[in-house]
Design a protein around this motif. Structure first.
Motif, short mmCIF file in Angstrom:
data_model
loop_
_atom_site.label_atom_id
_atom_site.label_comp_id
_atom_site.label_asym_id
_atom_site.label_seq_id
_atom_site.Cartn_x
_atom_site.Cartn_y
_atom_site.Cartn_z
N LEU A 183 0.83 -1.20 0.00
CA LEU A 183 0.00 0.00 0.00
C LEU A 183 0.86 1.25 0.00
O LEU A 183 1.84 1.35 0.75
N LYS A 184 0.50 2.20 -0.86
CA LYS A 184 1.18 3.50 -0.87
C LYS A 184 0.50 4.49 0.06
O LYS A 184 1.16 5.16 0.86
N GLU A 185 -0.84 4.58 -0.03
CA GLU A 185 -1.57 5.47 0.89
C GLU A 185 -3.01 5.04 0.97
O GLU A 185 -3.56 4.39 0.07
N VAL A 186 -3.63 5.43 2.09
CA VAL A 186 -5.06 5.23 2.31
C VAL A 186 -5.64 6.57 2.75
O VAL A 186 -5.12 7.20 3.68
N ILE A 194 0.13 7.19 5.07
CA ILE A 194 1.17 7.01 4.06
C ILE A 194 1.92 5.70 4.33
O ILE A 194 2.40 5.48 5.45
N TYR A 195 2.01 4.85 3.31
CA TYR A 195 2.64 3.54 3.43
C TYR A 195 2.21 2.83 4.71
O TYR A 195 3.05 2.47 5.55
N PRO A 196 0.91 2.62 4.87
CA PRO A 196 0.42 2.05 6.12
C PRO A 196 0.62 0.54 6.19
O PRO A 196 0.87 -0.14 5.18
N GLU A 197 0.48 0.02 7.41
CA GLU A 197 0.38 -1.41 7.60
C GLU A 197 -1.00 -1.85 7.12
O GLU A 197 -1.88 -1.04 6.82
N VAL A 247 -4.53 3.38 -2.48
CA VAL A 247 -3.60 3.46 -3.62
C VAL A 247 -2.42 2.54 -3.33
O VAL A 247 -1.81 2.61 -2.24
N THR A 248 -2.10 1.67 -4.27
CA THR A 248 -0.98 0.76 -4.10
C THR A 248 0.30 1.36 -4.65
O THR A 248 0.29 2.43 -5.29
#
Length: 590
Positions: free
Chosen positions: A538-541, A555-558, A575-576
């Motif tokens: 994952l890039k962002e949620v 940003i870059y979450p688990e 967003v991946t």
């Protein structure tokens, strides 16, 4: 409320061939004079706050229904000037509450006062930034929750506080500006059924005037340059001068400071042409020398078009002046034949309009400094006066809207309201305003009409909360609701309320989603814990509310995320790392 000694309020009534002047007996300038039926007895009372030359001053004046006023003990701070007084029903109980911002003896001040319905006020414990002088409140993201704006002097201090619906507010937008004496006005400039914002101020960072329109998109505001002369230390007033169904701008204030405006003595009227402001008329020479409410756009003579009232120091006349320019209905304005000499002139001014004596004619309330100008308006001091309107023709009430419709979008909770236009003997249909309410099954207003829904009588003197629109939309939580709408004409006279059908908003139902390589669960979400399974890192949620306003970004979450947001309906975007994007609806439960 307790009455205080009559010597405190010396009301003097002067009668001349041209009309009447009521001296309210108080003497302030750099003030705000406001009107509201604070004791809910169906007439307009007065609250004013300003500077009397030696100290700051606040007064509450209660109307007996015939335009006679008695001073009451004020529940508001005694020490406020360069004030903004903003009225609305904050707690949804059907009476006007007050948001006040201004300068106290040593510091800026902002606070909220809750009305019990009899005119007794209690200070709210909601903490606001202690800044001045601009403030206001409105539902800015169409979620039926009242948001607050407090705008004042300093770098990064001005802000909007978005209502979370649980007694808390989230600060949003405007912290990047360094303004002095900002004056915000809220209008639906582009007719898209949400409130945009116009601000004029001194820009301390760039050392110039600032006049900008902030366009609203679901509670997110985008600064736009309307390509007009930048002004500050003046006021903005809006109305449909040309009866074409959109809002035109009357702007005054000081110029110079590399703005291209080499005068501080001009009021400019800008016509709104499909979203573009074009200079239409100028009125010279009048310099307000204060912030806010130096002018009004109103149908003074009850002939159906909107007239202009101005105040300020006139270089040409070498004195303070108050003047009325009557709209001919053909694109020109003629000076009222007697106003300039009959009405006391003021600068350092604030004015308001309201029918204070119930004769269906708008009267003019005046504050400011009035010099030695000769009879009958010689004062040589600060004045607080009412000029009673002696127009030959009284206003008549418009008809209520018809064909009320409501549509609920079950998947989102979006509710669309619409109605057919009312009508009026004087005001053109395109220029009529509309005021609507939404009430839940407990009798609490989610959208307050600021009026008695049984009689239609407004308890604040203002334009309708739907503006010139014959439709509006809201996002409402689960529940059963009633609603209604009334017409307001160019002279601020109201129709009764037309009542719409009762409607229900059902809980939004969203199932667990499987979006190819992205799996989001559980949905509804419990304990604010969301799990995302993805074949790609994952890039962002991003989490936004139903209006599109961003609430959270990771940003870059688990793969396991704690949202920490209140229960409700939201939009998630994932967003991946390969920039694949997935958007879906989620529900957060208790």
């Amino acid at each position: 409320m307790k009455k205080i000694a009559i010597t405190f309020l010396c009301i003097v009534l002067f009668t001349y061939a041209f009309g009447q002047i009521v001296d309210l007996g108080t003497t302030v300038q750099h003030a705000d004079i406001s009107v509201a039926d604070i004791d809910m007895d169906s007439d307009i009372d007065i609250v004013l706050a300003g500077h009397d030359g030696s100290a700051k001053y606040t007064a509450v004046l209660i109307n007996d229904g015939e335009g006679n006023f008695t001073a009451e003990e004020t529940p508001f701070p005694e020490a406020v000037s360069h004030t903004t007084l903003a009225w609305t029903d904050m707690d949804g109980d059907g009476d006007p509450d007050l948001l006040e911002s201004g300068w106290a003896l040593a510091n800026a001040f902002a606070g909220i006062y809750i009305n019990d319905g009899s005119g007794s006020f209690t200070a709210s414990d909601l903490e606001l930034p202690q800044i001045a002088p601009g403030c206001g409140w409105a539902d800015l993201n169409n979620d039926a929750l009242l948001d607050i704006l407090v705008m004042g002097n300093g770098d990064g201090v001005s802000a909007i506080f978005m209502n979370n619906g649980d007694g808390t507010y989230e600060e949003s937008a405007f912290t990047g500006y360094n303004w002095i004496d900002p004056e915000p006005t809220l209008i639906d400039f582009d007719g898209d059924m949400d409130l945009d914002m116009f601000i004029n101020a001194w820009d301390e960072t760039n050392l110039t005037r600032f006049s900008r329109l902030f366009v609203n998109d679901g509670g997110d505001f985008t600064e736009t340059d309307p390509d007009i002369y930048d002004k500050s230390y003046g006021s903005a007033e809006w109305g449909d001068i040309d009866a074409d169904g959109d809002l035109d701008l009357l702007l005054n204030g000081d110029g110079h400071a590399a703005t291209g405006e080499e005068s501080s003595d001009i009021y400019r009227l800008y016509r709104n042409n499909e979203g573009t402001l074009t200079e239409f008329a100028t009125f010279e020479t009048y310099r307000q020398i204060s912030v806010g409410d130096g002018s009004r756009i109103i149908d003074w003579d009850n002939d159906g078009d909107l007239d202009i009232i101005l105040t300020g120091w006139s270089v040409n006349l070498e004195r303070q002046a108050t003047n009325i320019f009557l709209n001919t209905g053909t694109g020109t304005f003629n000076p009222h034949p007697t106003a300039l000499n009959d009405i006391p002139g003021v600068s350092e001014s604030s004015i308001e309009v309201a029918d204070v004596d119930g004769d269906n004619k708008i009267d003019l309330l005046i504050t400011g400094y009035c010099g030695d100008q000769g009879a009958p308006n010689t004062y040589n001091r600060n004045v607080n006066l009412i000029y009673m309107n002696n127009s030959e023709t009284a206003n008549t009430a418009p008809s209520a809207p018809t064909n009320l419709n409501v549509t609920v979008e079950e998947s989102t909770g979006k509710v669309d309201f619409s109605w057919d236009a009312g009508s009026d003997e004087e005001t053109p249909t395109a220029s009529l305003n509309y005021n609507f309410y939404v009430m839940d099954n407990l009798g609490v207003y989610l959208i307050s009409p600021n009026a008695n829904i049984s009689t239609g009588k407004s308890y604040v003197d203002a334009k309708g909360n739907a503006g010139l629109n014959t439709s509006w939309y809201l996002y409402l939580p689960e529940g059963t609701y009633t609603w209604g709408v009334q017409t307001i004409d160019g002279g601020r006279m109201e129709s009764g309320f037309a009542e719409g059908d009762e409607f229900n908003v059902e809980p939004v139902s969203v199932n667990t989603e499987n979006l190819g390589s992205i799996r989001i669960f559980p949905n509804p979400i419990l304990n604010n814990k969301l799990i995302i399974e993805s074949d790609q890192p994952l890039k962002e949620v991003r989490i936004t509310d139903i209006s599109g306003a961003e609430l959270k970004r990771f940003i870059y979450p688990e793969n396991e995320i704690i949202l920490n947001i209140k229960p409700g309906f939201y939009i998630i975007k994932v967003v991946t790392e390969t920039y694949e994007s997935y958007t879906n609806k989620i529900i957060v439960q208790d």
